[in-house]
Design a protein around this motif. Structure first.
Motif, mmCIF file in Angstrom:
data_model
loop_
_atom_site.group_PDB
_atom_site.id
_atom_site.type_symbol
_atom_site.label_atom_id
_atom_site.label_comp_id
_atom_site.label_asym_id
_atom_site.label_seq_id
_atom_site.Cartn_x
_atom_site.Cartn_y
_atom_site.Cartn_z
ATOM 1 N N LEU A 185 166.224 -122.944 42.072
ATOM 2 C CA LEU A 185 166.544 -124.224 41.432
ATOM 3 C C LEU A 185 167.511 -124.979 42.331
ATOM 4 O O LEU A 185 168.625 -124.516 42.592
ATOM 5 C CB LEU A 185 167.164 -124.004 40.053
ATOM 6 N N ASP A 186 167.061 -126.127 42.817
ATOM 7 C CA ASP A 186 167.808 -126.954 43.768
ATOM 8 C C ASP A 186 168.751 -127.887 43.000
ATOM 9 O O ASP A 186 168.495 -128.222 41.850
ATOM 10 C CB ASP A 186 166.800 -127.799 44.558
ATOM 11 N N ASP A 187 169.819 -128.312 43.678
ATOM 12 C CA ASP A 187 170.784 -129.263 43.099
ATOM 13 C C ASP A 187 171.284 -128.773 41.748
ATOM 14 O O ASP A 187 171.474 -129.562 40.816
ATOM 15 C CB ASP A 187 170.149 -130.667 42.943
ATOM 16 N N PHE A 188 171.483 -127.460 41.640
ATOM 17 C CA PHE A 188 171.839 -126.894 40.333
ATOM 18 C C PHE A 188 173.203 -127.393 39.868
ATOM 19 O O PHE A 188 174.153 -127.466 40.633
ATOM 20 C CB PHE A 188 171.829 -125.361 40.375
ATOM 21 N N ALA A 239 175.271 -121.808 48.039
ATOM 22 C CA ALA A 239 176.053 -123.044 47.952
ATOM 23 C C ALA A 239 175.542 -124.023 48.991
ATOM 24 O O ALA A 239 175.409 -123.690 50.161
ATOM 25 C CB ALA A 239 177.528 -122.752 48.178
ATOM 26 N N GLU A 240 175.216 -125.251 48.553
ATOM 27 C CA GLU A 240 174.740 -126.289 49.477
ATOM 28 C C GLU A 240 175.903 -127.139 49.955
ATOM 29 O O GLU A 240 176.866 -127.350 49.224
ATOM 30 C CB GLU A 240 173.799 -127.261 48.756
ATOM 31 N N GLY A 241 175.795 -127.637 51.175
ATOM 32 C CA GLY A 241 176.748 -128.650 51.647
ATOM 33 C C GLY A 241 178.125 -128.117 51.997
ATOM 34 O O GLY A 241 179.120 -128.823 51.809
HETATM 35 MG MG MG Z 1 169.869 -129.683 47.086
#
Ligand code: MG
Ligand code: C2E
Ligand code: MG
Ligand code: MG
Length: 283
Positions: A185-188, A239-241
């Protein structure tokens, strides 16, 4: 005097109309230009896949890459925020997604037969694709064609899509999981989804949205909560970004499994990923 007033109303009225009309025209023309550009790019093979490495926060190794699509127009890169929604509105998303899938599989196969044997390739999936009933079969056929193991591929689905998910979307997700693909699940944290989905759907990984990682180094309350939530559902957490060492350290302390971000690398071409991998895995 009355005539003059009437004339004045008519004049501004017409001007007002002309102004709005012109404004709409510009928007429509810009949109049409972007659509034509995208159509042309699809036909002339002007799409490129770049890859951003995903790093284990336990041992620093590259565990996988996320495939991110770009257009190459007159030598310059155009980023997906400028064309994915147009692709979705016009139905071009299907051709675009098919190209991305094939290109990612082709590259993954090259890597699998070479030194990046265990690398996972994550592919972003538009919600529109999940509404196509024969999607999982179409994907399975491409995998078979490239003689690739499904466990090498992860599909990233945005959490927002679950909010509007239909019964069929759920079926597609289950089908893909049964075939052996990984799902994340992206941008969770941004999607306000019904958390019951975490129990109902075979999701392997939660990707914490960048906004909860990079907002401020001291305040990782939401990231921390997601890591706790994911952990109790047996999900792995990315963790993104991540942009700073401080963020990385904080996430490590919270027990986050993997990270992605400019701290490690931007999305780069496949050859650069190979160089990076050589460096990291050199004895
Ligand atoms: Mg994302
Ligand atoms: P996403 O899947 O959430 O991808 C992460 C985006 O954040 C990427 O932008 C990436 O370059 C950027 N990013 C990564 N690390 C950092 C960082 O440390 N700081 C900052 N500021 N940004 C970072 P990109 O490549 O422009 O992609 C934007 C979005 O476009 C993606 O968000 C994804 O939703 C969509 N997208 C990209 N490729 C595809 C594709 O092949 N198919 C579909 N359907 N959507 C795609
Ligand atoms: Mg993504
Ligand atoms: Mg995004």
């Amino acid at each position: 005097a009355a005539d003059a007033a009437l004339y004045e109303v008519k004049r501004t009225g017409r001007n007002g109309f002309a102004f709005h009309h012109e404004g709409l025209n510009i928007l429509t023309r810009e949109r049409a230009r972007q659509e034509a550009q995208l159509r042309e790019a699809l036909q002339s093979n002007a799409l490129e896949l770049h890859y951003q490495p995903r790093i284990s926060l336990k041992d620093g190794r590259i565990t996988g890459v996320e495939a991110l699509v770009r257009l190459r127009i007159d030598g310059k890169l155009v980023f997906p925020d400028e064309f994915i929604s147009i692709a979705e509105d016009t139905g071009l998303i299907h051709d675009l997604s098919r190209w991305v899938l094939r290109e990612a599989c082709r590259q993954c196969k090259v890597w699998q037969d070479g030194p990046l044997r265990d690398v996972l390739v994550a592919i972003n999936m538009s919600p529109m694709r999940l509404r196509q009933p024969d999607l999982s079969r179409e994907i399975a056929d491409v995998l078979a064609e490239y003689d690739l193991e499904p466990k090498r591929i992860e599909f990233e689905i945005t959490e927002t899509m679950l909010a509007t998910a239909t019964q069929e979307c759920g079926e597609q997700i289950r089908e893909l999981s049964k075939l052996g693909f990984k799902l994340s699940l992206d941008d969770f944290g941004t999607g306000f989804s019904n958390l019951a989905y975490l129990r109902k759907l075979p999701i392997d990984t939660l990707k914490i949205d960048r906004s909860f990682v990079s907002m401020s180094e001291g305040d990782m309350t939401i990231a921390s909560a997601i890591i706790g939530l994911g952990g109790s559902f047996g999900k792995s957490i990315v963790a993104e970004g991540i942009e700073t060492r401080e963020q990385e350290q904080a996430l490590m302390k919270l027990g986050c499994d993997e990270g992605q971000g400019f701290l490690y690398s931007r999305a780069v071409c496949a050859a650069e990923i190979e160089d990076m991998f050589d460096l990291v895995s050199a004895p």
